[in-house]
Design a protein around this motif. Structure first.
Motif, PDB file in Angstrom:
ATOM      1  N   PRO A  73       0.802  -1.225   0.000  1.00  6.40           N
ATOM      2  CA  PRO A  73       0.000   0.000   0.000  1.00  6.40           C
ATOM      3  C   PRO A  73       0.832   1.270   0.000  1.00  6.40           C
ATOM      4  N   GLU A  74       2.103   1.168   0.388  1.00  9.25           N
ATOM      5  CA  GLU A  74       2.958   2.358   0.430  1.00  9.25           C
ATOM      6  C   GLU A  74       3.689   2.579  -0.885  1.00  9.25           C
ATOM      7  N   ASN A  75       3.593   1.649  -1.808  1.00 12.47           N
ATOM      8  CA  ASN A  75       4.304   1.766  -3.085  1.00 12.47           C
ATOM      9  C   ASN A  75       3.391   1.372  -4.239  1.00 12.47           C
ATOM     10  N   LYS A  76       2.317   2.097  -4.383  1.00 13.67           N
ATOM     11  CA  LYS A  76       1.372   1.851  -5.467  1.00 13.67           C
ATOM     12  C   LYS A  76       1.910   2.437  -6.764  1.00 13.67           C
ATOM     13  N   PRO A  77       1.533   1.947  -7.950  1.00 12.36           N
ATOM     14  CA  PRO A  77       0.542   0.893  -8.150  1.00 12.36           C
ATOM     15  C   PRO A  77       1.154  -0.496  -8.314  1.00 12.36           C
ATOM     16  N   ASP A  78       2.477  -0.580  -8.475  1.00 13.06           N
ATOM     17  CA  ASP A  78       3.077  -1.872  -8.846  1.00 13.06           C
ATOM     18  C   ASP A  78       3.988  -2.459  -7.783  1.00 13.06           C
ATOM     19  N   GLY A  79       3.983  -1.878  -6.592  1.00 14.81           N
ATOM     20  CA  GLY A  79       4.843  -2.392  -5.536  1.00 14.81           C
ATOM     21  C   GLY A  79       4.248  -3.616  -4.858  1.00 14.81           C
ATOM     22  N   TYR A  80       5.101  -4.548  -4.477  1.00 13.14           N
ATOM     23  CA  TYR A  80       4.698  -5.757  -3.771  1.00 13.14           C
ATOM     24  C   TYR A  80       5.588  -5.952  -2.556  1.00 13.14           C
ATOM     25  N   ARG A  81       5.062  -6.643  -1.548  1.00 11.60           N
ATOM     26  CA  ARG A  81       5.846  -6.951  -0.360  1.00 11.60           C
ATOM     27  C   ARG A  81       5.410  -8.302   0.173  1.00 11.60           C
ATOM     28  N   ALA A  82       6.185  -8.826   1.110  1.00 14.53           N
ATOM     29  CA  ALA A  82       5.862 -10.114   1.720  1.00 14.53           C
ATOM     30  C   ALA A  82       4.828  -9.936   2.820  1.00 14.53           C
ATOM     31  N   PHE A  83       3.949 -10.916   2.957  1.00 14.95           N
ATOM     32  CA  PHE A  83       2.962 -10.967   4.030  1.00 14.95           C
ATOM     33  C   PHE A  83       2.903 -12.396   4.561  1.00 14.95           C
ATOM     34  N   ASP A  84       2.466 -12.542   5.816  1.00 16.86           N
ATOM     35  CA  ASP A  84       2.104 -13.872   6.283  1.00 16.86           C
ATOM     36  C   ASP A  84       0.937 -14.346   5.431  1.00 16.86           C
ATOM     37  N   CYS A  85       0.876 -15.637   5.172  1.00 15.51           N
ATOM     38  CA  CYS A  85      -0.150 -16.146   4.259  1.00 15.51           C
ATOM     39  C   CYS A  85      -1.563 -15.958   4.786  1.00 15.51           C
ATOM     40  N   ASP A  86      -1.726 -15.847   6.108  1.00 11.71           N
ATOM     41  CA  ASP A  86      -3.062 -15.635   6.650  1.00 11.71           C
ATOM     42  C   ASP A  86      -3.371 -14.159   6.870  1.00 11.71           C
ATOM     43  N   ASP A  87      -2.472 -13.286   6.432  1.00  9.21           N
ATOM     44  CA  ASP A  87      -2.707 -11.845   6.538  1.00  9.21           C
ATOM     45  C   ASP A  87      -3.691 -11.406   5.467  1.00  9.21           C
ATOM     46  N   SER A  88      -4.522 -10.425   5.785  1.00  9.42           N
ATOM     47  CA  SER A  88      -5.517  -9.945   4.814  1.00  9.42           C
ATOM     48  C   SER A  88      -4.872  -9.302   3.594  1.00  9.42           C
ATOM     49  N   GLY A  89      -3.607  -8.878   3.716  1.00  9.91           N
ATOM     50  CA  GLY A  89      -2.923  -8.241   2.584  1.00  9.91           C
ATOM     51  C   GLY A  89      -2.316  -9.222   1.607  1.00  9.91           C
ATOM     52  N   ALA A  90      -2.255 -10.516   1.987  1.00 13.66           N
ATOM     53  CA  ALA A  90      -1.651 -11.524   1.114  1.00 13.66           C
ATOM     54  C   ALA A  90      -2.586 -11.842  -0.042  1.00 13.66           C
ATOM     55  N   THR A  91      -2.063 -11.810  -1.264  1.00 15.11           N
ATOM     56  CA  THR A  91      -2.880 -12.097  -2.446  1.00 15.11           C
ATOM     57  C   THR A  91      -2.311 -13.227  -3.301  1.00 15.11           C
ATOM     58  N   PHE A  92      -1.055 -13.620  -3.072  1.00 17.00           N
ATOM     59  CA  PHE A  92      -0.475 -14.701  -3.870  1.00 17.00           C
ATOM     60  C   PHE A  92       0.478 -15.531  -3.027  1.00 17.00           C
ATOM     61  N   GLU A  93       0.732 -16.742  -3.502  1.00 17.87           N
ATOM     62  CA  GLU A  93       1.669 -17.657  -2.867  1.00 17.87           C
ATOM     63  C   GLU A  93       2.737 -18.049  -3.880  1.00 17.87           C
ATOM     64  N   ALA A  94       3.969 -18.196  -3.424  1.00 19.26           N
ATOM     65  CA  ALA A  94       5.073 -18.561  -4.317  1.00 19.26           C
ATOM     66  C   ALA A  94       5.007 -20.038  -4.687  1.00 19.26           C
ATOM     67  N   LEU A  95       4.841 -20.311  -5.993  1.00 20.25           N
ATOM     68  CA  LEU A  95       4.848 -21.690  -6.494  1.00 20.25           C
ATOM     69  C   LEU A  95       6.270 -22.186  -6.693  1.00 20.25           C
ATOM     70  N   GLU A  96       7.118 -21.284  -7.167  1.00 21.12           N
ATOM     71  CA  GLU A  96       8.499 -21.661  -7.468  1.00 21.12           C
ATOM     72  C   GLU A  96       9.363 -20.411  -7.401  1.00 21.12           C
ATOM     73  N   ILE A  97      10.620 -20.595  -7.016  1.00 20.81           N
ATOM     74  CA  ILE A  97      11.584 -19.502  -6.962  1.00 20.81           C
ATOM     75  C   ILE A  97      12.657 -19.782  -8.001  1.00 20.81           C
ATOM     76  N   LYS A  98      12.877 -18.837  -8.884  1.00 18.59           N
ATOM     77  CA  LYS A  98      13.874 -19.000  -9.942  1.00 18.59           C
ATOM     78  C   LYS A  98      14.958 -17.939  -9.802  1.00 18.59           C
ATOM     79  N   SER A  99      16.078 -18.178 -10.459  1.00 21.79           N
ATOM     80  CA  SER A  99      17.150 -17.185 -10.467  1.00 21.79           C
ATOM     81  C   SER A  99      16.700 -15.958 -11.231  1.00 21.79           C
ATOM     82  N   ALA A 100      17.280 -14.828 -10.889  1.00 24.37           N
ATOM     83  CA  ALA A 100      16.989 -13.603 -11.629  1.00 24.37           C
ATOM     84  C   ALA A 100      17.637 -13.688 -13.002  1.00 24.37           C
ATOM     85  N   SER A 101      17.125 -12.912 -13.940  1.00 27.12           N
ATOM     86  CA  SER A 101      17.705 -12.897 -15.284  1.00 27.12           C
ATOM     87  C   SER A 101      17.555 -11.512 -15.873  1.00 27.12           C
ATOM     88  N   ILE A 102      18.580 -11.076 -16.603  1.00 27.09           N
ATOM     89  CA  ILE A 102      18.477  -9.795 -17.288  1.00 27.09           C
ATOM     90  C   ILE A 102      17.705  -9.952 -18.592  1.00 27.09           C
TER      91      ILE A 102
END
Length: 220
Positions: A73-102
């Motif tokens: 909420p502090e970095n709209k419109p495209d900012g995301y942050r981590a939440f506990d999964c039972d937090d009301s602010g949580a909207t997605f869960e990580a299916l897989e973690i991949k390496s970053a790529s340019i």
């Protein structure tokens, strides 16, 4: 774009063990899907921008499968942050973690991925409105709600087997596909690798990092 299937049910893990940190949320164009970006966990900077935008990640270590996040909420419109999964602010869960790529096209998430978030570690405490940070990994996320545009045939996410496309290779929802639409039977490097049922092999313009160059289209 579409990703079939759902993840097996299991207890969701929270992100409370991770330190709070701000992350950069950058929109990436991944060929046939939109991706968003967010941050890593060992930083204490605060950033905000429009494109890219920043997100607070709230985790104190690396992102792991089962971690959850949502819009910052502090970095709209495209900012995301981590939440506990039972937090009301949580909207997605990580299916897989991949390496970053340019190379955005090099990021290929598993079936069922609804959004793609690039995690960047931000150092320092200054304002970072122009974007920045060091990319560390990529989160393939699935919505916690019943809305799953990344499922095969749903019309969103990255292009995957089971999606439907137009004659110009634009992804569309299979439910609204017309008689001139095609079903994606496979995604391959050479058209000779397409399955026998292919009636429309679509050769794409070269894109650095993309694992396929041909969409094998068949009768939808």
């Amino acid at each position: 774009m579409t990703q079939p299937g759902t993840t097996p049910s299991r207890p969701r893990r929270g992100a409370g063990c991770l330190q709070s940190l701000l992350v950069l949320a950058v929109i990436l164009g991944l060929g046939y899907g939109a991706s968003k970006v967010f941050g890593d966990k060992d930083s204490s900077s605060s950033s905000a921008s429009s494109s890219p935008s920043s997100a607070s990640d709230g985790k104190g270590g690396s992102w792991e499968v089962g971690d959850c996040g949502g819009p910052d909420p502090e970095n709209k419109p495209d900012g995301y942050r981590a939440f506990d999964c039972d937090d009301s602010g949580a909207t997605f869960e990580a299916l897989e973690i991949k390496s970053a790529s340019i190379l955005p096209n090099a990021i290929q998430c598993p079936a069922g991925t609804d959004l793609i978030i690039q995690v960047s570690r931000v150092f320092g405490s200054g304002d970072n409105k122009k974007g920045g940070g060091i990319p560390t990994n990529t989160v393939c996320g699935r919505n916690l709600t019943g809305d799953h545009p990344g499922d095969a045939g749903a019309g969103g996410g990255q292009l995957v087997k089971g999606d439907c496309i137009t004659s110009t290779a634009k992804e569309i929802a299979c439910a609204s596909a017309g008689s001139d639409a095609f079903k994606v039977l496979d995604l391959v490097k050479e058209k000779e690798q397409c399955p026998a049922a292919t009636t429309e092999p679509m050769e794409l313009m070269m894109a650095m990092g993309r694992p396929y160059d041909v969409i094998c289209g068949g009768k939808a």
